[in-house]
Design an enzyme around this catalytic site. Structure first.
Site, mmCIF file in Angstrom:
data_model
loop_
_atom_site.group_PDB
_atom_site.id
_atom_site.type_symbol
_atom_site.label_atom_id
_atom_site.label_comp_id
_atom_site.label_asym_id
_atom_site.label_seq_id
_atom_site.Cartn_x
_atom_site.Cartn_y
_atom_site.Cartn_z
ATOM 1 N N ASP A 145 25.048 54.462 33.070
ATOM 2 C CA ASP A 145 25.214 54.072 31.662
ATOM 3 C C ASP A 145 24.241 54.760 30.719
ATOM 4 O O ASP A 145 23.892 54.222 29.667
ATOM 5 C CB ASP A 145 25.045 52.549 31.552
ATOM 6 N N GLU A 157 29.227 53.264 39.728
ATOM 7 C CA GLU A 157 28.537 52.065 39.222
ATOM 8 C C GLU A 157 29.263 51.522 37.987
ATOM 9 O O GLU A 157 28.652 51.200 36.970
ATOM 10 C CB GLU A 157 27.070 52.361 38.916
ATOM 11 N N GLU A 184 22.711 50.994 26.674
ATOM 12 C CA GLU A 184 23.465 51.171 27.922
ATOM 13 C C GLU A 184 24.727 50.320 28.007
ATOM 14 O O GLU A 184 25.729 50.744 28.580
ATOM 15 C CB GLU A 184 22.559 50.880 29.129
ATOM 16 N N HIS A 235 10.272 49.957 30.948
ATOM 17 C CA HIS A 235 10.615 51.070 30.055
ATOM 18 C C HIS A 235 11.732 50.797 29.060
ATOM 19 O O HIS A 235 11.980 51.596 28.173
ATOM 20 C CB HIS A 235 11.004 52.310 30.879
ATOM 21 N N ARG A 293 14.449 50.301 26.241
ATOM 22 C CA ARG A 293 14.398 50.506 24.796
ATOM 23 C C ARG A 293 14.409 49.196 24.004
ATOM 24 O O ARG A 293 13.706 49.072 23.003
ATOM 25 C CB ARG A 293 15.604 51.335 24.331
ATOM 26 N N HIS A 297 6.179 55.116 32.871
ATOM 27 C CA HIS A 297 7.295 55.969 32.436
ATOM 28 C C HIS A 297 6.752 57.064 31.520
ATOM 29 O O HIS A 297 5.821 56.843 30.761
ATOM 30 C CB HIS A 297 8.319 55.105 31.683
HETATM 31 C C1 UD1 Z 1 16.830 56.635 29.749
HETATM 32 C C2 UD1 Z 1 18.162 55.911 29.797
HETATM 33 C C3 UD1 Z 1 18.020 54.591 30.534
HETATM 34 C C4 UD1 Z 1 17.402 54.777 31.910
HETATM 35 C C5 UD1 Z 1 16.100 55.529 31.760
HETATM 36 C C6 UD1 Z 1 15.588 55.806 33.135
HETATM 37 C C7 UD1 Z 1 19.588 56.305 27.866
HETATM 38 C C8 UD1 Z 1 20.036 55.802 26.546
HETATM 39 N N1 UD1 Z 1 18.618 55.599 28.462
HETATM 40 O O1 UD1 Z 1 15.901 55.872 28.983
HETATM 41 O O2 UD1 Z 1 19.294 53.998 30.686
HETATM 42 O O3 UD1 Z 1 17.148 53.508 32.444
HETATM 43 O O4 UD1 Z 1 16.327 56.770 31.056
HETATM 44 O O5 UD1 Z 1 14.252 56.155 33.140
HETATM 45 O O6 UD1 Z 1 20.105 57.273 28.338
HETATM 46 N N2 UD1 Z 1 10.179 61.874 29.086
HETATM 47 C C9 UD1 Z 1 9.416 62.926 29.577
HETATM 48 N N3 UD1 Z 1 9.691 63.380 30.853
HETATM 49 C C10 UD1 Z 1 10.651 62.852 31.637
HETATM 50 C C11 UD1 Z 1 11.414 61.785 31.133
HETATM 51 C C12 UD1 Z 1 11.178 61.304 29.855
HETATM 52 O O7 UD1 Z 1 8.545 63.425 28.908
HETATM 53 O O8 UD1 Z 1 10.852 63.325 32.768
HETATM 54 C C13 UD1 Z 1 9.898 61.357 27.720
HETATM 55 C C14 UD1 Z 1 10.377 62.300 26.590
HETATM 56 O O9 UD1 Z 1 9.475 62.199 25.514
HETATM 57 C C15 UD1 Z 1 11.719 61.689 26.201
HETATM 58 C C16 UD1 Z 1 11.415 60.229 26.383
HETATM 59 O O10 UD1 Z 1 10.595 60.135 27.543
HETATM 60 O O11 UD1 Z 1 12.089 62.022 24.879
HETATM 61 C C17 UD1 Z 1 12.602 59.327 26.518
HETATM 62 O O12 UD1 Z 1 13.553 59.792 27.453
HETATM 63 P P1 UD1 Z 1 15.023 59.158 27.415
HETATM 64 O O13 UD1 Z 1 15.879 59.767 28.464
HETATM 65 O O14 UD1 Z 1 15.550 59.230 26.031
HETATM 66 O O15 UD1 Z 1 14.695 57.675 27.845
HETATM 67 P P2 UD1 Z 1 15.363 56.292 27.543
HETATM 68 O O16 UD1 Z 1 16.517 56.453 26.615
HETATM 69 O O17 UD1 Z 1 14.316 55.355 27.163
HETATM 70 N N1 UDP Z 2 11.284 55.214 40.705
HETATM 71 C C1 UDP Z 2 10.628 56.323 41.239
HETATM 72 N N2 UDP Z 2 9.310 56.519 40.916
HETATM 73 C C2 UDP Z 2 8.622 55.678 40.110
HETATM 74 C C3 UDP Z 2 9.296 54.557 39.565
HETATM 75 C C4 UDP Z 2 10.632 54.351 39.877
HETATM 76 O O1 UDP Z 2 11.217 57.113 41.972
HETATM 77 O O2 UDP Z 2 7.445 55.919 39.863
HETATM 78 C C5 UDP Z 2 12.706 55.011 41.013
HETATM 79 C C6 UDP Z 2 13.116 53.618 41.417
HETATM 80 O O3 UDP Z 2 12.975 53.437 42.809
HETATM 81 C C7 UDP Z 2 14.554 53.544 40.968
HETATM 82 C C8 UDP Z 2 14.577 54.425 39.756
HETATM 83 O O4 UDP Z 2 13.422 55.249 39.823
HETATM 84 O O5 UDP Z 2 15.443 54.126 41.919
HETATM 85 C C9 UDP Z 2 14.564 53.562 38.528
HETATM 86 O O6 UDP Z 2 14.441 54.366 37.435
HETATM 87 P P1 UDP Z 2 14.201 53.776 35.986
HETATM 88 O O7 UDP Z 2 13.487 52.476 36.070
HETATM 89 O O8 UDP Z 2 13.599 54.902 35.230
HETATM 90 O O9 UDP Z 2 15.686 53.574 35.461
HETATM 91 P P2 UDP Z 2 16.748 52.384 35.574
HETATM 92 O O10 UDP Z 2 16.988 52.076 36.994
HETATM 93 O O11 UDP Z 2 16.198 51.247 34.800
HETATM 94 O O12 UDP Z 2 17.957 52.957 34.908
#
Ligand code: UD1
Ligand code: UDP
Length: 370
Positions: A97, A119, A133, A209, A211, A242
């Site tokens: 999602d 899923e 989501e 993490h 939003r 995160h």
């Molecule tokens: C997104 C997903 C959420 C999922 C989460 C998993 C959407 C709307 N949300 O969260 O469903 O649970 O990812 O973690 O798609 N960033 C880095 N490096 C990384 C990852 C993130 O620097 O490897 C930072 C960046 O500044 C980026 C910010 O995190 O802009 C947010 O990333 P984003 O994918 O937008 O996160 P969420 O939307 O919060």
């Molecule tokens: N996870 C990981 N390393 C970490 C924290 C989480 O590999 O330091 C894994 C966790 O086991 C799960 C996934 O990342 O499989 C969850 O990701 P996140 O919480 O970012 O997203 P969500 O599941 O909420 O979409």
């Protein structure tokens, strides 16, 4: 004739849940796996790709600092639509999602290629939570030719919304396939984490993490975790922070100076699963962790106001606690001091899958493409 399956994903959890399916398609004589990542996440995605030995055929490298979902969507749907028109896959698979999930489904739809959704059917019934989501997954269900529901409950939600019964297949969640396989691998933890795993103290794994929790709810949740640490002297918290700076600023400010809170960079999945195996309890707002904790027999207190996984609450593997500071402190202390309640949660049956979801998904794709 070999049929081509295009996998589209972009974040850490999608990669973990796609990996077992990619592996199975790779091993299939009649199917070819093509992998396109948006890299909505960069470092956190790359950690998973490396662990599972996945080298993307296409990498859109979209991530920007503090990106907005609408920006990611616009760039991803444009680039993926062109990619799908150029490569002409027989089916596009998306997972979950996220913004990438919605972009991949829209791009498949625009290019007239059928979309399979892993899923499918998770719902809270509240469009605002989780945000965005809940909207993403509802929209993807409108576009999917095949919906792989992890549970009977999720399938029933889809059918109640009018989905064609022939398009809905109950498979289990692929994260159970992933976590049970990775849990059997040996891992060397960095010394500071190895000491916690083998130490005298009880371990709580914490992740945050979402939003919809940004701002006050996230602050309150972190304060609740701090209160737990102050009240339970043999407890140590490991919290991989995160990469999102909106999240890390709060987590580090509220918990960074506590002597029994170990804040780390995001851990590789292999290392993280080792911690999960060793922990006593999980406190989290994550989607995937609700399923993994159930698969590993670890009680999870869910730091959110809603869940799209009521099967866990019904089976007793998780408990919805919310982000209120005092509720987190109260519920965690209660569970840690009540052996019967703890045993009931840790021994509750895992309702999310049996580790054979990817097998069922690939069989259904094979049948669909035939
Ligand atoms: C997104 C997903 C959420 C999922 C989460 C998993 C959407 C709307 N949300 O969260 O469903 O649970 O990812 O973690 O798609 N960033 C880095 N490096 C990384 C990852 C993130 O620097 O490897 C930072 C960046 O500044 C980026 C910010 O995190 O802009 C947010 O990333 P984003 O994918 O937008 O996160 P969420 O939307 O919060
Ligand atoms: N996870 C990981 N390393 C970490 C924290 C989480 O590999 O330091 C894994 C966790 O086991 C799960 C996934 O990342 O499989 C969850 O990701 P996140 O919480 O970012 O997203 P969500 O599941 O909420 O979409």
């Amino acid at each position: 004739m070999t049929r081509s399956v295009l996998f589209v994903f972009g974040t850490r959890p999608e990669a973990i849940k796609m990996a077992p399916v990619i592996e199975r398609v790779r091993d299939h004589d009649g199917l070819r796996a093509v992998v396109a990542v948006t890299a909505q996440h960069r470092e956190m995605l790359d950690q998973v790709l490396e662990l599972f030995g996945i080298v993307p055929d296409f990498d859109l490298d979209l991530m920007r600092d503090r990106q907005l979902p609408e920006e990611v969507l616009a760039r991803a749907v444009t680039a993926l639509s062109a990619l799908i028109r150029d490569t002409q896959p027989d089916i596009v698979l998306v997972q979950g999602d996220t913004t990438t999930t919605l972009a991949g489904a829209l791009a498949g739809f625009y290019a007239h290629v059928p979309v399979g959704h892993l899923e499918a059917g998770l719902r809270t019934g509240n469009l605002a939570s989780p945000f965005p989501e809940e909207a993403n997954r509802r929209l993807v269900s409108q576009l999917a030719a095949l919906s792989f529901a992890p549970t009977r409950h999720a399938a029933d939600r889809l059918l109640a919304e009018g989905a064609d019964p022939a398009s809905v297949i109950v498979t289990g969640n692929t994260v159970v396939d992933a976590v049970t396989e990775v849990a059997t691998r040996a891992a060397t933890l960095p010394p500071e984490l190895a000491a916690l795993v083998s130490g005298e103290r009880r371990l709580a794994v914490v992740t945050l993490h979402r939003r919809e929790s940004w701002g006050e709810p996230l602050e309150q949740a972190c304060l609740g975790v701090r209160d737990v640490l102050d009240a339970v002297s043999d407890l140590v918290v490991v919290l991989p922070v995160h990469r999102n700076p909106v999240v890390s600023e709060v987590v580090e400010r509220v918990l960074g100076d506590h002597e029994r809170a170990v804040l780390t960079d995001p851990l590789g999945y292999l290392e993280f699963v080792q911690l999960l195996k060793a922990c006593t309890i999980v406190l989290s707002d994550s989607g995937g962790l609700q399923e993994e904790a159930a698969a590993l027999g670890k009680p999870l207190l869910l730091l959110r106001e809603t869940t799209e996984r009521p099967e866990g609450a019904e089976a007793g593997t998780l408990k919805l606690v919310g982000t209120d500071r005092s509720a987190i402190a109260r519920e965690t202390q209660a569970l840690l001091s009540d052996a019967d309640a703890y045993r009931a949660m840790s021994e509750a049956p895992n309702p999310f899958g049996d580790g054979r979801a990817s097998e069922r998904i690939v069989a259904a794709i094979e049948e669909f493409l035939a």
